[in-house]
Motif scaffolding. Structure first.
Motif, PDB file in Angstrom:
ATOM      1  N   LEU A  57       4.744  13.929  -5.097  1.00  0.00           N
ATOM      2  CA  LEU A  57       4.627  14.683  -4.063  1.00  0.00           C
ATOM      3  C   LEU A  57       3.827  15.996  -4.403  1.00  0.00           C
ATOM      4  O   LEU A  57       2.973  16.223  -3.522  1.00  0.00           O
ATOM      5  N   GLY A  58       3.929  16.464  -5.521  1.00  0.00           N
ATOM      6  CA  GLY A  58       3.436  17.631  -5.762  1.00  0.00           C
ATOM      7  C   GLY A  58       1.724  17.326  -5.778  1.00  0.00           C
ATOM      8  O   GLY A  58       0.946  18.190  -5.551  1.00  0.00           O
ATOM      9  N   ILE A  59       1.497  16.151  -6.532  1.00  0.00           N
ATOM     10  CA  ILE A  59       0.167  15.479  -6.537  1.00  0.00           C
ATOM     11  C   ILE A  59      -0.358  15.295  -5.096  1.00  0.00           C
ATOM     12  O   ILE A  59      -1.401  15.681  -4.799  1.00  0.00           O
ATOM     13  N   ILE A  60       0.310  14.871  -4.273  1.00  0.00           N
ATOM     14  CA  ILE A  60       0.059  14.491  -2.937  1.00  0.00           C
ATOM     15  C   ILE A  60      -0.319  15.570  -2.229  1.00  0.00           C
ATOM     16  O   ILE A  60      -1.151  16.010  -1.427  1.00  0.00           O
ATOM     17  N   GLU A  61       0.574  16.772  -2.370  1.00  0.00           N
ATOM     18  CA  GLU A  61       0.334  17.966  -1.717  1.00  0.00           C
ATOM     19  C   GLU A  61      -0.961  18.812  -2.232  1.00  0.00           C
ATOM     20  O   GLU A  61      -1.603  19.203  -1.549  1.00  0.00           O
ATOM     21  N   GLU A  62      -1.205  18.535  -3.549  1.00  0.00           N
ATOM     22  CA  GLU A  62      -2.260  19.303  -4.179  1.00  0.00           C
ATOM     23  C   GLU A  62      -3.554  18.524  -3.652  1.00  0.00           C
ATOM     24  O   GLU A  62      -4.698  19.223  -3.173  1.00  0.00           O
ATOM     25  N   ILE A 115      -3.977  10.077  -3.015  1.00  0.00           N
ATOM     26  CA  ILE A 115      -3.050  10.360  -2.259  1.00  0.00           C
ATOM     27  C   ILE A 115      -2.269   8.868  -1.732  1.00  0.00           C
ATOM     28  O   ILE A 115      -1.153   8.952  -1.800  1.00  0.00           O
ATOM     29  N   GLN A 116      -3.330   8.067  -1.477  1.00  0.00           N
ATOM     30  CA  GLN A 116      -2.743   6.499  -1.081  1.00  0.00           C
ATOM     31  C   GLN A 116      -2.045   6.263  -2.200  1.00  0.00           C
ATOM     32  O   GLN A 116      -0.923   5.338  -1.954  1.00  0.00           O
ATOM     33  N   GLY A 117      -2.207   6.102  -3.476  1.00  0.00           N
ATOM     34  CA  GLY A 117      -1.582   5.438  -4.744  1.00  0.00           C
ATOM     35  C   GLY A 117      -0.428   5.909  -4.757  1.00  0.00           C
ATOM     36  O   GLY A 117       0.358   5.634  -5.091  1.00  0.00           O
ATOM     37  N   PHE A 118      -0.271   7.633  -4.671  1.00  0.00           N
ATOM     38  CA  PHE A 118       0.968   7.958  -4.820  1.00  0.00           C
ATOM     39  C   PHE A 118       2.072   7.797  -3.776  1.00  0.00           C
ATOM     40  O   PHE A 118       3.389   7.472  -4.209  1.00  0.00           O
ATOM     41  N   VAL A 119       1.584   7.926  -2.668  1.00  0.00           N
ATOM     42  CA  VAL A 119       2.164   7.413  -1.417  1.00  0.00           C
ATOM     43  C   VAL A 119       2.883   6.065  -1.512  1.00  0.00           C
ATOM     44  O   VAL A 119       4.169   5.685  -1.295  1.00  0.00           O
ATOM     45  N   GLN A 120       1.976   5.153  -2.011  1.00  0.00           N
ATOM     46  CA  GLN A 120       2.514   3.671  -2.019  1.00  0.00           C
ATOM     47  C   GLN A 120       3.224   3.567  -3.355  1.00  0.00           C
ATOM     48  O   GLN A 120       4.388   2.841  -3.159  1.00  0.00           O
ATOM     49  N   ALA A 121       3.247   4.246  -4.447  1.00  0.00           N
ATOM     50  CA  ALA A 121       4.175   4.221  -5.298  1.00  0.00           C
ATOM     51  C   ALA A 121       5.571   4.864  -5.095  1.00  0.00           C
ATOM     52  O   ALA A 121       6.575   4.297  -5.203  1.00  0.00           O
ATOM     53  N   LEU A 122       5.578   5.854  -4.053  1.00  0.00           N
ATOM     54  CA  LEU A 122       6.745   6.120  -3.323  1.00  0.00           C
ATOM     55  C   LEU A 122       7.362   5.282  -2.618  1.00  0.00           C
ATOM     56  O   LEU A 122       8.587   4.958  -2.516  1.00  0.00           O
ATOM     57  N   ILE A 123       6.589   4.772  -1.821  1.00  0.00           N
ATOM     58  CA  ILE A 123       7.022   3.514  -0.913  1.00  0.00           C
ATOM     59  C   ILE A 123       7.671   2.536  -1.713  1.00  0.00           C
ATOM     60  O   ILE A 123       8.865   1.985  -1.176  1.00  0.00           O
ATOM     61  N   ASP A 124       6.940   1.861  -2.693  1.00  0.00           N
ATOM     62  CA  ASP A 124       7.742   0.810  -3.673  1.00  0.00           C
ATOM     63  C   ASP A 124       8.568   1.310  -4.483  1.00  0.00           C
ATOM     64  O   ASP A 124       9.145   0.361  -5.401  1.00  0.00           O
TER      65      ASP A 124
END
Length: 172
Positions: free
Chosen positions: A137-142, A115-124
């Motif tokens: 976002l789907g991966i974060i939700e899962e 989750i942290q990695g994908f959120v950081q990717a979205l932020i960056d």
């Protein structure tokens, strides 16, 4: 004659005094021997109890003395065996709890890291196209659902366990 009577009384008193001294010495000797015979096994029980208190749970005593002291030794050995078994069970439970906590920590760390990695990717703004963002976002939700299931399982487990206290026993 009074002198003869006094002399006889004096001899009798002397004999009585000697008999009293001899019987007192014999009584003291027998009393000392009996007291030592009882005190020595009790001292061994006391020393064994002290060793158990310091963590030597395998301590047992072999005493053949009076019926009461032998019974005390037998009860002491029974108690020591029960304590040793209980401590063994507590240590086993503690080890299993530590292993369980380590496993749960690992299972929780994986989705959190994802989750942290994908959120950081979205932020960056690594992913700019909407399809990639939706996939992230789907991966974060899962992964958050996975975390939710793990937390629910932990909650159910704690209810089953009755939330037993943790014991900290250090080997001697």
């Amino acid at each position: 004659p009074v002198a003869l009577t006094e002399q006889t009384i004096y001899r009798l008193l002397r004999l009585l005094a000697q008999a009293a001294l001899v019987s007192g010495a014999v009584s003291a000797g027998v009393g000392f021997y009996l007291a030592r015979g009882i005190a020595r096994p009790l001292k061994r029980v006391s020393q064994a109890a002290r060793r158990i208190a310091h963590g030597d749970f395998g301590e047992r005593i072999d005493i053949t003395s009076t019926a009461e002291v032998t019974d005390l030794a037998s009860n002491f050995n029974y108690m020591a065996e029960k304590v040793e078994n209980l401590i063994g069970e507590i240590r086993k439970e503690e080890r299993l709890r530590r292993e369980f906590i380590a496993s749960v920590s690992h299972e929780l760390r994986t989705p959190v890291t994802s989750i942290q990695g994908f959120v950081q990717a979205l932020i960056d703004e690594v992913a700019t196209d909407p399809a990639t963002k939706r996939r992230h976002l789907g991966i974060i939700e899962e992964e958050s659902r996975r975390l939710g299931r793990l937390i629910d399982d932990l909650f159910e487990f704690s209810k089953l366990e009755g939330i037993k206290p943790f014991f900290r026993l250090h080997p001697p």
